[in-house]
Design a protein around this motif. Structure first.
Motif, PDB file in Angstrom:
ATOM      1  N   UNK A  65     -10.077  -5.911  -5.284  1.00 28.63           N
ATOM      2  CA  UNK A  65     -10.806  -4.596  -4.826  1.00 28.63           C
ATOM      3  C   UNK A  65     -10.354  -3.800  -3.568  1.00 28.63           C
ATOM      4  N   UNK A  66      -9.749  -4.323  -2.639  1.00 28.82           N
ATOM      5  CA  UNK A  66      -8.928  -3.966  -1.667  1.00 28.82           C
ATOM      6  C   UNK A  66      -7.784  -3.039  -2.152  1.00 28.82           C
ATOM      7  N   UNK A  67      -6.951  -3.461  -3.077  1.00 23.57           N
ATOM      8  CA  UNK A  67      -5.998  -2.782  -3.738  1.00 23.57           C
ATOM      9  C   UNK A  67      -6.524  -1.581  -4.617  1.00 23.57           C
ATOM     10  N   UNK A  68      -7.400  -1.834  -5.415  1.00 21.72           N
ATOM     11  CA  UNK A  68      -8.074  -0.762  -5.998  1.00 21.72           C
ATOM     12  C   UNK A  68      -8.600   0.408  -5.184  1.00 21.72           C
ATOM     13  N   UNK A  69      -9.301  -0.014  -4.302  1.00 20.43           N
ATOM     14  CA  UNK A  69      -9.867   0.791  -3.307  1.00 20.43           C
ATOM     15  C   UNK A  69      -9.058   1.756  -2.459  1.00 20.43           C
ATOM     16  N   UNK A  70      -7.678   1.557  -1.912  1.00 23.57           N
ATOM     17  CA  UNK A  70      -6.649   2.032  -1.530  1.00 23.57           C
ATOM     18  C   UNK A  70      -6.164   2.764  -2.425  1.00 23.57           C
ATOM     19  N   UNK A  71      -5.745   2.327  -3.516  1.00 19.18           N
ATOM     20  CA  UNK A  71      -5.036   2.933  -4.668  1.00 19.18           C
ATOM     21  C   UNK A  71      -5.688   4.176  -5.010  1.00 19.18           C
ATOM     22  N   UNK A  72      -6.925   4.116  -5.249  1.00 17.28           N
ATOM     23  CA  UNK A  72      -7.652   5.143  -5.803  1.00 17.28           C
ATOM     24  C   UNK A  72      -7.686   6.273  -4.616  1.00 17.28           C
ATOM     25  N   UNK A  73      -8.041   5.830  -3.369  1.00 16.69           N
ATOM     26  CA  UNK A  73      -8.021   6.757  -2.233  1.00 16.69           C
ATOM     27  C   UNK A  73      -6.857   7.631  -2.188  1.00 16.69           C
ATOM     28  N   UNK A  74      -5.628   7.090  -2.410  1.00 18.73           N
ATOM     29  CA  UNK A  74      -4.038   7.646  -2.217  1.00 18.73           C
ATOM     30  C   UNK A  74      -3.979   8.394  -3.580  1.00 18.73           C
ATOM     31  N   UNK A  75      -4.249   7.941  -4.750  1.00 18.43           N
ATOM     32  CA  UNK A  75      -3.721   8.653  -5.982  1.00 18.43           C
ATOM     33  C   UNK A  75      -4.731   9.179  -7.006  1.00 18.43           C
ATOM     34  N   UNK A  76      -5.882   8.726  -6.903  1.00 15.65           N
ATOM     35  CA  UNK A  76      -7.008   8.764  -8.033  1.00 15.65           C
ATOM     36  C   UNK A  76      -7.327   7.582  -8.553  1.00 15.65           C
ATOM     37  N   UNK A  77      -8.542   7.430  -9.393  1.00 16.45           N
ATOM     38  CA  UNK A  77      -8.897   6.315 -10.037  1.00 16.45           C
ATOM     39  C   UNK A  77      -7.876   6.181 -11.234  1.00 16.45           C
TER      40      UNK A  77
END
Length: 123
Positions: A65-77
């Motif tokens: 969840x942490x990985x996905x949240x940060x990646x989504x914030x930086x690059x989009x879902x």
């Protein structure tokens, strides 16, 4: 009447800014990309996640969840599916009453790069 014009103005702003709400941010373009199967992945840019829980399963879920949240914030879902990522590694350590997991992987998005001339292709 004034309220109607405000609503119309807000609708016009929403219509013109909808591309900004797309699932991919412009930051992904700063990295080189490569094709891996049917996915488009960064060449060598890893993202990390960490989490903790009472069980290893809960700690891994928290780290993902942490990985996905940060990646989504930086690059989009479009880029934020840990399941879609490559070159995964993870370690978990048992502490006093809790387990902590750290993971790392290269973000990918589904679909081929065909027709996307904005991105750098690496062979």
């Amino acid at each position: 009447m004034r309220a109607l014009s405000i609503v119309a103005a807000l609708a016009a702003i929403a219509a013109t800014t909808s591309p900004l709400l797309a699932d991919e941010s412009g930051l992904a373009g700063i990295h080189a990309w490569r094709q891996v199967g049917g996915r488009t992945c960064f060449v060598d840019h890893f993202h990390d996640g960490s989490g903790s829980g009472a069980t290893q399963q809960a700690a891994m879920a928290s780290a993902i969840s942490s990985w996905q949240s940060f990646t989504s914030l930086e690059y989009g879902s479009d880029w934020a599916s840990y399941a879609n990522s490559i070159s995964k590694s993870a370690t978990c350590d048992k502490g006093t009453g809790t387990i902590t997991c750290q993971l790392s992987s290269i973000p990918c998005k589904g679909g081929a790069m065909r027709g996307d001339t904005r991105k750098r292709r690496v062979k």
